[in-house]
Design a protein around this motif. Structure first.
Motif, short mmCIF file in Angstrom:
data_model
loop_
_atom_site.label_atom_id
_atom_site.label_comp_id
_atom_site.label_asym_id
_atom_site.label_seq_id
_atom_site.Cartn_x
_atom_site.Cartn_y
_atom_site.Cartn_z
N SER A 1 0.65 -1.45 0.11
CA SER A 1 0.11 0.18 0.07
C SER A 1 0.79 1.18 -0.06
O SER A 1 0.62 2.15 -0.87
CB SER A 1 -0.92 -0.02 1.35
OG SER A 1 -1.76 -1.15 1.08
N LEU A 2 2.15 1.25 0.63
CA LEU A 2 2.87 2.48 0.94
C LEU A 2 3.43 2.61 -0.64
O LEU A 2 3.67 3.98 -1.00
CB LEU A 2 4.00 2.15 1.95
CG LEU A 2 4.99 3.34 1.98
CD1 LEU A 2 4.60 4.55 2.18
CD2 LEU A 2 6.02 2.91 3.10
N ALA B 1 0.97 4.08 -2.88
CA ALA B 1 1.00 5.44 -2.73
C ALA B 1 2.14 6.23 -3.20
O ALA B 1 1.87 7.29 -3.89
CB ALA B 1 0.89 5.73 -1.05
N GLN B 2 3.31 5.73 -2.75
CA GLN B 2 4.25 6.60 -3.59
C GLN B 2 4.44 6.48 -4.96
O GLN B 2 4.70 7.70 -5.68
CB GLN B 2 5.68 5.92 -2.88
CG GLN B 2 5.85 6.05 -1.35
CD GLN B 2 7.08 5.18 -0.93
OE1 GLN B 2 7.53 4.10 -1.61
NE2 GLN B 2 7.73 5.70 0.10
N TYR C 1 1.93 9.28 -6.28
CA TYR C 1 2.44 10.49 -6.00
C TYR C 1 3.45 10.98 -7.17
O TYR C 1 3.17 11.80 -7.62
CB TYR C 1 3.11 10.36 -4.69
CG TYR C 1 3.70 11.76 -4.20
CD1 TYR C 1 3.07 12.94 -3.87
CD2 TYR C 1 5.16 12.06 -4.43
CE1 TYR C 1 3.80 14.05 -3.68
CE2 TYR C 1 5.73 13.28 -4.12
CZ TYR C 1 4.93 14.27 -3.46
OH TYR C 1 5.57 15.47 -3.27
N THR D 1 0.72 15.07 0.54
CA THR D 1 1.56 13.55 0.81
C THR D 1 0.66 12.61 1.76
O THR D 1 0.90 12.02 2.33
CB THR D 1 2.78 13.63 1.55
OG1 THR D 1 2.90 14.48 2.68
CG2 THR D 1 3.82 14.37 0.45
N ALA E 1 -1.91 10.50 1.47
CA ALA E 1 -1.79 8.96 1.26
C ALA E 1 -0.63 8.38 1.36
O ALA E 1 -0.58 7.36 1.93
CB ALA E 1 -2.08 8.92 -0.51
N GLN E 2 0.44 8.91 1.17
CA GLN E 2 1.54 8.38 1.74
C GLN E 2 1.74 8.11 3.00
O GLN E 2 2.44 7.29 3.69
CB GLN E 2 2.94 9.13 1.15
CG GLN E 2 3.06 8.99 -0.58
CD GLN E 2 4.13 9.74 -0.98
OE1 GLN E 2 5.38 9.11 -0.68
NE2 GLN E 2 4.38 11.01 -1.13
N ALA F 1 -0.53 5.53 4.53
CA ALA F 1 0.21 4.27 4.16
C ALA F 1 1.44 3.76 5.17
O ALA F 1 1.29 2.71 5.56
CB ALA F 1 0.42 4.14 2.71
#
Length: 259
Positions: free
Chosen positions: A68-69, A72-73, A76, A212, A214-215, A218
């Motif tokens: 997930s992280l 998200a990254q 972005y 940021t 979402a990041q 996560a």
């Protein structure tokens, strides 16, 4: 595969299994194979399986949070890259898509490319004036750029057996001149919109850089999963039971088996 080969494969397989069994249950042949110690082996195997299953679940949870992280990254970075590319296109749109050509002129979305005996050059469509004219020997398209310089593209139309020069129909030349004029109108409209679009895209880029959330969410999720894994009472019990089973086997055989 022949019978001899099957026997060889079977013997090798059996030998490997025996070695694996001796490794997993050290201390001697009796402890590894005797029915007398079957319950001892079963206790150790169950403890191993339970601890392994708890570790597998923890690893899966952490892997999902890490994915997930990463997602998200990636989202972005993709958004920033798309906005950077949009800004670059607005600042320098290039030639654009090829729209057509006739004789020495090739029309693109943003430029008109001229290929003549003196070489090739490009004329920007923005502010360009294109005018059709006809004469006794040639049809002509007169091009006046934003600096006021004029270029004449000639399209011979009289039949001439003396040379193999291409001849052009008047309607074709007129239609191409109209295509240039329409492309110029589109380009002028496009250029008029650029300042507003550029300002908007730059503002969106700054906003995207700062967003940021979402990041961070996560990353917090990953931290939370790791903390839960470390503090999971069921996993601690499974690890404790495995350690107890290992020590019990050592007491029984004098050897500590692998986990």
């Amino acid at each position: 595969m022949g019978a001899v080969q099957l026997v060889v494969v079977g013997v090798v397989g059996l030998g490997l299994w025996v070695l694996w069994r001796r490794h997993r249950y050290p201390g001697g042949w009796a402890f590894a194979f005797s029915l007398k110690h079957e319950s001892d082996r079963e206790t150790l195997a169950n403890a191993r399986n339970k601890a392994r299953e708890m570790s597998r679940r923890a690893a899966q949870a952490e892997s999902a949070a890490l994915a997930s992280l990463t997602l998200a990254q990636a989202g972005y970075e993709r958004r920033l890259r798309e906005l950077d590319q949009l800004i670059a296109r607005l600042r320098n749109p290039g030639t654009g898509e090829r729209l057509g050509g006739l004789g020495e002129l090739v029309l693109f979305e943003h430029v008109l490319v001229v290929t003549s005996g003196t070489g090739t050059r490009s004329i920007w469509l923005a502010g360009l004036d294109a005018r059709f004219d006809t004469g006794r020997a040639n049809h002509s398209i007169y091009l006046t750029d934003v600096t006021g310089r004029v270029y004449r593209a000639k399209y011979p139309h009289l039949p001439s057996p003396a040379d193999d020069q291409q001849r052009f129909n008047e309607d074709a030349v007129r239609d191409f001149a109209v295509a240039i004029q329409n492309a110029v109108a589109d380009e002028n409209s496009f250029r008029a919109r650029i300042p507003r679009q550029l300002t908007q895209a730059e503002a969106e880029l700054e906003e995207a850089r700062a967003d940021t959330r979402a990041q961070e969410a996560a990353r917090e999720g990953l931290t939370r999963v790791r903390q839960l894994n470390r503090q999971d009472p069921h996993r601690k019990v499974a690890d404790s039971e495995l350690e107890e089973a290992l020590q019990g086997w050592k007491t029984l055989t004098g050897r500590i088996p692998p986990k």
